[in-house]
Motif scaffolding. Structure first.
Motif, PDB file in Angstrom:
ATOM      1  N   TRP A 642      -1.052   5.923 -10.623  1.00 37.64           N
ATOM      2  CA  TRP A 642      -1.562   4.553 -10.678  1.00 37.64           C
ATOM      3  C   TRP A 642      -1.063   3.773 -11.886  1.00 37.64           C
ATOM      4  CZ3 TRP A 642      -2.987   3.033  -6.212  1.00 37.64           C
ATOM      5  CH2 TRP A 642      -3.774   3.823  -5.365  1.00 37.64           C
ATOM      6  N   LYS A 677      -0.478   2.068  -3.460  1.00 42.89           N
ATOM      7  CA  LYS A 677      -0.338   0.616  -3.330  1.00 42.89           C
ATOM      8  C   LYS A 677       1.026   0.193  -3.851  1.00 42.89           C
ATOM      9  CE  LYS A 677      -4.906  -1.423  -3.359  1.00 42.89           C
ATOM     10  NZ  LYS A 677      -5.876  -2.248  -4.115  1.00 42.89           N
ATOM     11  N   TRP A 688      -1.140  -6.670  -8.391  1.00 46.23           N
ATOM     12  CA  TRP A 688      -1.474  -5.553  -7.501  1.00 46.23           C
ATOM     13  C   TRP A 688      -1.678  -6.073  -6.089  1.00 46.23           C
ATOM     14  CZ3 TRP A 688      -2.391  -0.260  -8.427  1.00 46.23           C
ATOM     15  CH2 TRP A 688      -2.260   0.152  -9.764  1.00 46.23           C
ATOM     16  N   ASN A 693      -6.861   0.998  -0.868  1.00 49.68           N
ATOM     17  CA  ASN A 693      -5.604   1.724  -0.996  1.00 49.68           C
ATOM     18  C   ASN A 693      -5.038   2.054   0.382  1.00 49.68           C
ATOM     19  OD1 ASN A 693      -6.093   1.737  -3.739  1.00 49.68           O
ATOM     20  ND2 ASN A 693      -7.043   3.774  -3.713  1.00 49.68           N
TER      21      ASN A 693
HETATM   22  C1  NOJ Z   1      -6.002  -0.115  -9.277  1.00 47.28           C
HETATM   23  C2  NOJ Z   1      -5.813  -0.386  -7.803  1.00 47.28           C
HETATM   24  O1  NOJ Z   1      -5.972  -1.731  -7.519  1.00 47.28           O
HETATM   25  C3  NOJ Z   1      -6.767   0.391  -6.977  1.00 47.28           C
HETATM   26  O2  NOJ Z   1      -6.553   0.156  -5.625  1.00 47.28           O
HETATM   27  C4  NOJ Z   1      -6.667   1.845  -7.302  1.00 47.28           C
HETATM   28  O3  NOJ Z   1      -7.558   2.563  -6.532  1.00 47.28           O
HETATM   29  C5  NOJ Z   1      -6.947   2.039  -8.771  1.00 47.28           C
HETATM   30  N1  NOJ Z   1      -6.002   1.284  -9.546  1.00 47.28           N
HETATM   31  C6  NOJ Z   1      -6.902   3.499  -9.176  1.00 47.28           C
HETATM   32  O4  NOJ Z   1      -7.280   3.643 -10.496  1.00 47.28           O
END
Ligand code: NOJ
Ligand code: NOJ
Ligand code: CA
Ligand code: CA
Length: 712
Positions: A642, A677, A688, A693
């Motif tokens: 991530w 993502k 983002w 997800n």
């Molecule tokens: C940020 C993302 O937007 C989200 O979808 C993801 O689950 C988290 N990061 C994980 O930490």
């Protein structure tokens, strides 16, 4: 006949005993059985067909063959038996060579191709037809295994070239051209370029070399380009390489790594390292002065190292062409030391089959001798192109691939290699040490390699006409007198050292001198090399260095201590250790001696989440503003955990899918439910995807593909 009284047999038993003795004495890190590190080796690159014809019976007949090797695009008869003959007559051992890099051994096409009037063949080995069969023009499978055993018996490793980027030339408009790129699986046709219903090849035209994506997913010249995102192709090349590893191959030179998806290659290396880990280096061509961060990233994360084109091109500029100075040489050594995380795994060279030979017809041989001395005493694994030791000249392909004509063992180039190659095994400063500039001007470079208290100091004056007085030279060599390890063959002098300083001396015109010191033993552990640098928990890796002690201590992955049965062998210069089941990620490795002292750290070992597969992640409708690119991130180390500062990518958007679609080929854990993502990124500015997800469960083997829509 009383066999034990046979003088011949007795002699061979004695020779064997002497051999075993020599093997027993060699430090394990330097031994032929060390397939994970080539840091102490010197490689000799042969174009198999252009070396020695040991068996005329396997030579092709008719238009494919040039008797006398006058037509350099035809076969000339060189084969594995020829290599065996030269191994057994000690040509390589006398020179100090401890690894042979041979042409791709797989069956190549038989067609003779007429390119604008010149007949061309697959003599070079880069036109694969069946990667699971040996090429009959090089020999039989038995000849191949004989080559491996003959080499190993002399302490020589065998590296194969491997070119899974493509099969062979094809013309999309003419199925009758050459062999139409047809690829076989141990004799069974997989596909040809013009009858490819499953799309095992890319059909995107030839690359313009415009960018990495273009060069990856289009044909390299007219070579039928493999689609590695097809399970059949992925499994085929994995099975093929395992077959060659099973025959005892010690190393792999991967062709054209700039032209295959990095994600596929990482998954391929993970497979090799989970099976039979061998040193693997790729070919990523760089021109003069080309410095490419993508090249560094590949060397640092793909699991394989690279041929060091930055080194090779600069050395040619300085010593061959005279277009750069020793100051520029020093700058390259400095910057590359930070660009490559595993510097001692990069393979250095001064020429190869894709560039003009180093020796310029009519030029002084001293330039070549100096470049060889530099390469053999520099960081990285030196590779010497066949015939360079005989001052072979020849510009361009195929003039740089002529048949070797002489095996002179008394010329200066040969003797320079002979003097310096063994030093790579006996003095760990050369295999593992740092590099420090000690004195330089445009023509003079004096540099020091250092590993603990082991030191090698090298002085080179490339000016062939005038000597220079060297004053104020400092060194880590202890007090004493030092004779030149080249025994004056390049007009080197002796020096004395007192209090870290060398009294003023004269470095001869064209002179090279090599001075060394090594301690009798090492009190604290010194970590020299770890290989491979990527693997899953429970893989075994090899740790080389000095002073580890005789009793089992501890190997650390970050702060995780590995001890006991998870260390499968422990010797003073080598440890075999199992990768611990730590959280997947990047770890620094270090060694602690039993009862105390610790080594420094060796950086960036990648602990993978498990077996790897290559998956293509595609996002549709991802419109971006000027300067923005699409990246990928997700819930595994392989998906950057991530991270938005260091995500996977940038993804591509032209060839396999076109903007506003983007795709990334990534090595990810097999049989695993992934969350991911895409993100838009322009420098530090990150957008983002919204929504929840994406998820995808990866296959247990073969390749995968997942397509999603950008979630605003
Ligand atoms: C940020 C993302 O937007 C989200 O979808 C993801 O689950 C988290 N990061 C994980 O930490
Ligand atoms: C690079 C090799 O070194 C070159 O000789 C070959 O023609 C291409 N790759 C294609 O395999
Ligand atoms: Ca032959
Ligand atoms: Ca390709």
């Amino acid at each position: 006949m009383n066999r034990s009284n046979s003088p011949a047999l007795r002699a061979s038993v004695l020779a064997l005993a002497a051999g075993l003795c020599a093997l027993a004495q060699a430090a394990p890190d330097t031994h032929v059985s060390n397939k994970q590190s080539f840091a102490t080796d010197v490689i000799y690159q042969v174009v198999t067909d252009r070396f020695v014809d040991g068996n005329a019976g396997n030579n092709p007949s008719g238009a494919a063959f040039s008797s006398g090797c006058t037509q350099l695009k035809l076969y000339c008869g060189g084969d594995w038996q020829g290599l065996i003959n030269k191994i057994n007559d000690n040509y390589f051992s006398t020179m100090g060579i401890t690894a042979l890099w041979i042409s791709q051994p797989v069956e190549n096409i038989y067609a003779v191709i007429n390119y604008s009037g010149t007949n061309s063949t697959a003599y070079h080995g880069y036109w694969g037809r069946d990667f699971k069969k040996p090429d009959p023009r090089y020999g039989t499978l038995t000849d191949f295994t004989n080559l491996i055993s003959a080499a190993h018996a002399k302490g020589i490793k065998v590296i194969i070239d491997f070119a899974p980027n493509h099969s062979s030339p094809a013309d999309p408009a003419n199925a009758g051209f050459a062999e139409n790129g047809r690829l076989y699986d141990n004799g069974a046709l997989i596909a040809g370029y013009s009858s490819d219903p499953s799309g095992y090849f890319h059909h995107n035209g030839g690359t313009s070399f415009a960018n990495l994506e273009d060069g990856t997913y289009r044909n390299l010249y007219d070579l039928a380009d493999v689609d590695h995102n097809k399970s059949t192709m992925d499994l085929y090349f994995k099975q093929a390489i395992k077959g060659w590893l099973d025959l005892g191959v010690d190393g792999i030179r991967m062709d054209a790594v700039k032209h295959m998806p990095a994600g596929w290659q990482k998954n391929f290396m993970a497979e090799v390292y989970g099976y039979k880990p061998v040193f693997t280096f790729g070919e990523w061509f760089l021109g003069e002065n080309e410095v490419d961060p993508t090249n560094h990233a590949f060397a640092n994360t793909s699991g394989m190292s690279l041929l060091d084109f930055q080194f090779g091109q600069r050395v040619r500029q300085v010593f061959r062409n005279g277009t750069k100075t020793m100051v520029d040489l020093d700058a390259m050594l400095d910057s590359s030391a930070t660009q490559y995380k595993q510097l001692s795994d990069q393979v250095t060279f001064i020429d190869n089959h894709d560039m003009d030979r180093f020796q310029v017809s009519g030029a002084s041989g001293r330039k070549l001798e100096q470049a060889l001395a530099l390469t053999l005493t520099s960081r990285g694994v030196p590779a010497i192109y066949y015939g360079t030791e005989q001052y072979m000249a020849g510009n361009g392909d195929p003039n740089n691939r002529a048949k070797i004509g002489a095996f002179n063992t008394t010329n200066t180039a040969f003797k320079v290699i002979q003097a310096l190659a063994p030093l790579r095994k006996s003095n760990p400063a050369l295999a593992y040490g740092t590099t420090q500039e000690r004195w330089k001007n445009a023509d003079i470079y004096i540099y020091e390699r250092k590993f603990g208290s082991a030191v090698v100091l090298v002085a080179i004056n490339r000016n062939l006409a005038s000597s220079t007085s060297i004053s104020g030279l400092l060194t880590a060599l202890p007090n004493g007198s030092y004779t030149d390890k080249l025994t004056g063959q390049l007009n080197g002098n002796s020096i004395s050292v007192s209090g870290g300083a060398v009294p003023t001396f004269n470095l001869a015109a064209g002179g090279v001198a090599v001075w060394e010191y090594k301690p009798a033993s090492y009190a604290s552990p010194l970590l020299g090399h770890v290989g491979p640098m990527l693997g899953k928990a429970n893989n075994t890796i090899t740790v080389d260095g000095r002073g580890f002690g005789a009793t089992k201590g501890t190997v650390y992955f970050g702060s995780t201590a590995v001890t006991g049965a998870n260390i499968t062998s422990w010797e003073d210069s080598q440890i075999k250790v199992k990768v611990p089941a730590v959280t997947p990620g990047t770890y620094a490795i270090k060694v602690a001696k039993s009862g105390g002292a610790q080594s420094g750290t060796y950086g960036d070992f990648q602990v993978l989440s498990g077996n790897q597969v290559s998956v293509r992640f595609v996002v549709n409708n991802a419109n971006t503003a000027l300067g923005e690119n699409i990246y990928l991130t997700g819930n595994k180390f392989e998906l950057s955990n991530w991270s938005s500062s260091n995500p996977v990518g940038a993804c591509f958007n032209q060839v396999m899918h076109a903007y506003p679609s983007w795709y990334c080929d990534v090595s990810v854990p097999a049989n695993t439910a992934l969350q991911f993502k895409f993100i838009k990124k322009n420098g530090a500015a990150v957008t983002w995807e919204g929504g929840s997800n994406h998820s995808f469960t990866t296959p247990a083997s073969g390749t995968g593909k997942v397509i999603v829509n950008w979630q605003p």
